[in-house]
Design an enzyme around this catalytic site. Structure first.
Site, mmCIF file in Angstrom:
data_model
loop_
_atom_site.group_PDB
_atom_site.id
_atom_site.type_symbol
_atom_site.label_atom_id
_atom_site.label_comp_id
_atom_site.label_asym_id
_atom_site.label_seq_id
_atom_site.Cartn_x
_atom_site.Cartn_y
_atom_site.Cartn_z
ATOM 1 N N HIS A 191 0.806 -1.233 0.000
ATOM 2 C CA HIS A 191 0.000 0.000 0.000
ATOM 3 C C HIS A 191 0.844 1.292 0.000
ATOM 4 O O HIS A 191 0.816 2.079 -0.938
ATOM 5 C CB HIS A 191 -0.887 0.040 1.243
ATOM 6 C CG HIS A 191 -1.731 -1.162 1.462
ATOM 7 N ND1 HIS A 191 -2.863 -1.422 0.744
ATOM 8 C CD2 HIS A 191 -1.609 -2.192 2.349
ATOM 9 C CE1 HIS A 191 -3.421 -2.542 1.176
ATOM 10 N NE2 HIS A 191 -2.681 -3.027 2.152
HETATM 11 C C1 BDR Z 1 -3.130 0.714 5.373
HETATM 12 O O1 BDR Z 1 -3.378 0.231 6.695
HETATM 13 C C2 BDR Z 1 -2.175 -0.084 7.324
HETATM 14 O O2 BDR Z 1 -2.278 -1.300 7.976
HETATM 15 C C3 BDR Z 1 -1.103 -0.067 6.269
HETATM 16 O O3 BDR Z 1 0.116 0.417 6.815
HETATM 17 C C4 BDR Z 1 -1.641 0.859 5.226
HETATM 18 O O4 BDR Z 1 -1.272 2.195 5.468
HETATM 19 C C5 BDR Z 1 -3.778 -0.248 4.388
HETATM 20 O O5 BDR Z 1 -5.139 -0.310 4.605
#
Ligand code: BDR
Ligand code: CA
Length: 312
Positions: free
Chosen positions: A242
């Site tokens: 992500h």
């Molecule tokens: C987001 O949630 C977190 O767990 C990750 O770091 C990312 O920023 C993904 O949904």
């Protein structure tokens, strides 16, 4: 000229790779500071993880700040089930030799934005947007100096990942996300639509595993841990990477595509809490307030990441 940025984060394995990518791109990005927030785990741990990552690459010139320890209105929800008890399980990192800057992250954000000049810097939140929203509430004048807020969060066209409706970062602090999206500052959203196309497949991971640099070795360990949890969850060919999408976009915007849409956030208690409501087909009168990124050249993204992690 280098682009001035502040990364606001809650490391987090994918936050960690975003930070390593930014550290490795010091020729293109002027990383003015790292502000930490509560999210994946509590603030003391996200701060500690950011300090360890800075230590790994020896970048003590980049100050690290502690920010808000909880969301604006809600109780903090964390994600140890994804990131482990430390928030960054699975990787050996050096103990920090220097601590955090003593100033509050929000004070740093306000002061730095104020001195940046018109459209002078870009904010990159990759966790709950509590710090950024608080800065915008305390000092609305800073909006004019923020060229762009490029954030990881939300989901435009598909389901959520923490609830059926909501993506984790927006779900944790939906009020903060709403403040940011309603601020009038240019926003660019990297939600699950795009990040679930940035999959760390075995072949892409193998290229990173072969790197012989501190960043490359750390990323390899991080991805081994991260892959295990997310591949089980989604059944895809690899874990969605992500947060690094935001940094890659700053380095190579041509790898991404999307659409300008009005984007709202549901802050009502109930099943839609934290949903980003994206007007993809222009059904409302409201003008676009966000560029919603949905497309990525995933091979190009991993090539960029691998090349950069091989340098530092
Ligand atoms: C987001 O949630 C977190 O767990 C990750 O770091 C990312 O920023 C993904 O949904
Ligand atoms: Ca994050």
């Amino acid at each position: 000229m280098k682009r001035k940025i502040i990364i606001d984060c809650d490391p987090g394995q994918d936050d960690a790779i975003a930070l390593l990518l930014a550290f490795a791109a010091s020729d293109a990005l002027d990383l003015l500071g790292i502000t930490c927030v509560a999210g994946n785990v509590g603030l003391p741990l996200t701060l500690r993880n950011a300090l360890k990552l800075r230590e790994l690459v020896g970048r003590h010139d980049v100050p690290v700040f502690a920010g808000c320890p909880r969301p604006i209105l809600q109780r903090l929800e964390t994600a140890e089930h994804v990131h482990g008890e430390t928030g960054l399980d699975g990787v050996d990192l050096p103990e920090p030799s220097f601590g955090a800057d003593r100033r509050h992250a929000v004070d740093f954000l306000i002061k730095t934005c104020r001195s940046a000049g018109l459209n002078g810097l870009t904010l990159c939140p990759v966790g709950p947007m509590t710090n950024i929203a608080t800065a915008l509430v305390m000092a609305p004048d800073i909006g004019a100096n923020i060229a762009e807020i490029a954030f990881m969060g939300g989901a435009a066209l598909g389901p959520g990942n923490i609830t059926p409706a909501a993506e984790f970062n927006v779900f944790v602090d939906p009020h903060a996300a709403r403040i940011v999206l309603e601020s009038g500052v240019r926003t660019t959203m990297f939600g699950l639509d795009v990040t679930h196309k940035a999959l760390a497949t075995p072949a892409r991971r193998a290229a990173i595993d072969a790197l012989d640099t501190p960043s490359g070795r750390a990323a390899s360990q991080i991805l081994a841990y991260y892959d295990r949890t997310d591949v089980d969850k989604y059944g895809d060919a690899g874990a969605p990477l992500h947060d690094p999408c935001v940094i890659a976009y700053l380095l190579a915007p041509e790898l991404f595509d999307g659409r300008d849409c009005h984007t709202a956030v549901s802050t009502e208690d109930g099943p839609a809490l934290g949903r980003t409501v994206v007007d993809w087909w222009g059904r409302s009168e409201a003008l676009p307030n966000c560029r919603v990124i949905t497309e990525i050249d995933a091979n190009g993204f991993f090539d960029l990441l691998t090349e950069r992690l091989g340098q530092v």
